[in-house]
Design a protein around this motif. Structure first.
Motif, short mmCIF file in Angstrom:
data_model
loop_
_atom_site.label_atom_id
_atom_site.label_comp_id
_atom_site.label_asym_id
_atom_site.label_seq_id
_atom_site.Cartn_x
_atom_site.Cartn_y
_atom_site.Cartn_z
N ARG A 1 29.02 22.07 55.77
CA ARG A 1 29.76 22.95 54.85
C ARG A 1 30.75 23.85 55.60
N HIS A 2 30.60 23.93 56.93
CA HIS A 2 31.49 24.76 57.75
C HIS A 2 32.58 23.93 58.43
N ASP A 3 32.62 22.65 58.15
CA ASP A 3 33.60 21.76 58.76
C ASP A 3 34.92 21.86 57.99
N PRO A 4 36.01 22.35 58.62
CA PRO A 4 37.27 22.52 57.88
C PRO A 4 37.90 21.21 57.44
N ILE A 5 37.56 20.11 58.11
CA ILE A 5 38.11 18.81 57.71
C ILE A 5 37.42 18.32 56.44
N ASN B 1 35.53 28.38 56.46
CA ASN B 1 34.68 29.07 55.51
C ASN B 1 33.89 28.03 54.72
N LYS B 2 32.61 28.23 54.61
CA LYS B 2 31.77 27.17 54.07
C LYS B 2 32.10 26.85 52.61
N VAL B 3 31.99 25.59 52.29
CA VAL B 3 32.21 25.13 50.94
C VAL B 3 30.89 25.17 50.19
N GLU B 4 30.92 25.61 48.96
CA GLU B 4 29.71 25.68 48.15
C GLU B 4 29.42 24.32 47.54
N VAL B 5 28.17 23.89 47.66
CA VAL B 5 27.76 22.60 47.12
C VAL B 5 26.44 22.76 46.39
N GLU B 6 26.13 21.78 45.57
CA GLU B 6 24.84 21.74 44.88
C GLU B 6 24.02 20.59 45.43
N VAL C 1 24.45 18.48 56.78
CA VAL C 1 24.03 18.68 58.16
C VAL C 1 24.28 20.12 58.56
N ASN C 2 23.26 20.79 59.03
CA ASN C 2 23.40 22.18 59.51
C ASN C 2 23.35 22.15 61.03
N THR C 3 24.51 22.07 61.66
CA THR C 3 24.58 21.96 63.11
C THR C 3 24.56 23.32 63.80
N GLY C 4 24.73 24.39 63.04
CA GLY C 4 24.81 25.72 63.63
C GLY C 4 26.19 26.04 64.18
N GLN C 5 27.14 25.14 63.99
CA GLN C 5 28.49 25.34 64.50
C GLN C 5 29.45 25.70 63.36
N ARG C 6 30.57 26.28 63.74
CA ARG C 6 31.58 26.69 62.78
C ARG C 6 32.93 26.10 63.17
N TRP C 7 33.83 26.05 62.21
CA TRP C 7 35.21 25.63 62.37
C TRP C 7 35.27 24.28 63.06
N LEU C 8 36.18 24.08 64.02
CA LEU C 8 36.36 22.76 64.59
C LEU C 8 35.15 22.29 65.39
N LEU C 9 34.34 23.22 65.89
CA LEU C 9 33.12 22.81 66.58
C LEU C 9 32.16 22.10 65.62
N TRP D 1 27.91 14.31 66.31
CA TRP D 1 27.50 13.34 67.31
C TRP D 1 26.23 13.75 68.05
N GLN D 2 25.84 15.01 67.93
CA GLN D 2 24.61 15.47 68.58
C GLN D 2 23.46 15.67 67.59
N ASP D 3 23.71 15.37 66.31
CA ASP D 3 22.69 15.62 65.30
C ASP D 3 21.70 14.46 65.23
N PRO D 4 20.40 14.72 65.45
CA PRO D 4 19.42 13.63 65.47
C PRO D 4 19.28 12.91 64.13
N SER D 5 19.62 13.57 63.02
CA SER D 5 19.48 12.91 61.72
C SER D 5 20.43 11.72 61.60
N LEU D 6 21.54 11.75 62.31
CA LEU D 6 22.46 10.62 62.30
C LEU D 6 21.81 9.41 62.97
N GLY D 7 21.17 9.64 64.12
CA GLY D 7 20.46 8.55 64.80
C GLY D 7 19.35 7.98 63.95
N LEU D 8 18.62 8.86 63.27
CA LEU D 8 17.53 8.40 62.40
C LEU D 8 18.07 7.51 61.28
#
Length: 280
Positions: A208-212, A220-225, A251-259, A265-272
């Protein structure tokens, strides 16, 4: 042609907006590390290959990008840091403009991806498409074109399908952006799968913090349901009826903006998810 289940499946990675050249992209190693960690934790050994579809060199060869870099060099003459920053900006924006323009370069990029998918399939390998950012736009277009081609997805036996599933991460496909008369990421009209019961899984990972994803410049995070992010809201209607089984994953990566845009690519849920789609 049916895939040979004794052969290793192929995870085909389609990169997003990049700077530099094809040689600097090594997402195959990143994805392999993610999958290997999941397999090792489960005490499972599976043979598979991670391939990359690289198109950055094609984008960089576009006349507009070449001209932009020449202008950047002239503007920043004698200031190497400024020149580098301007050239990188031209490179990044150029990738998006080329995709949005749907001209000959974008067509060439799509044709190359189609060729690589069909080559793996014709060699008997199962293919799983994994696309990041702008790459998800190309991946969805090509997959949709393959579905519309007679005979490729016909029937209920998935072994005859050239693609077994689609995974998108940090995708801008949920954005409805317009600059003048041009739609930047026009909604792809999905073709129905020519199968009565089988479904094509599409898993979309987003922050939700990914600007792309959100289209909000400063992240700024996008609101979702629930798990319905911008992409799911845009593509949900009619998706299931056409045989596309769309799942959203927050995915809650703990990162903001472009990070946040590169942290998938480091999120284990993607590998799962990749392991579950190939061997679950």
């Amino acid at each position: 042609m049916a895939v040979d289940l004794s052969k290793p499946p192929h995870i085909l990675v389609v990169h997003g907006v990049q700077t530099g050249t094809n040689q600097k992209i090594s997402l195959d190693k990143t994805v392999r590390a993610l999958v290997d960690r999941v397999l090792a934790a489960s005490h499972i050994h599976e043979d598979y290959q991670v391939l990359q579809y690289l198109y950055e060199d094609k984008s960089d060869a576009h006349p507009s990008v070449q001209l932009g870099k020449l202008l950047a060099g002239a503007i920043a003459k004698g200031r190497p840091l400024t020149r580098r920053a301007l050239s990188m900006t031209v490179d990044l924006i150029g990738d998006v403009v080329i995709a949005a323009g749907q001209g000959s370069t974008a067509a060439s990029i799509r044709a190359g991806l189609r060729q690589q998918i069909l080559h793996s399939h014709q060699q008997g390998h199962r293919v799983l498409l994994l696309a990041h950012s702008l790459g998800s736009f190309y991946a969805l277009q090509v997959l949709n074109e393959l579905i519309a081609e007679p005979g490729l997805f016909q029937g209920e036996d998935r072994r005859f399908w050239p693609v077994q599933g689609l995974v998108t991460i940090g995708s801008p496909l949920g954005l409805n952006l317009q600059i003048g008369p041009w739609a930047i990421f026009p909604k792809v009209t999905l073709h129905p799968l020519p199968a009565e019961h089988e479904r094509l899984p599409w898993h979309n990972f987003y922050s939700r913090h990914d600007p792309i994803v959100s289209g909000r410049v400063f992240g700024n995070k996008v609101e979702v349901e629930g798990t319905e992010g911008p992409l799911e809201l845009r593509y949900r209607k009619g998706c299931d009826d056409k045989g596309w089984l769309l799942h959203g994953h927050y995915v809650n990566t703990g990162q903001r903006w472009l990070l946040a845009h590169t942290a998938y690519w480091q999120d284990p849920s993607l590998g799962l998810r990749l392991v579950a789609m190939l061997w679950g």
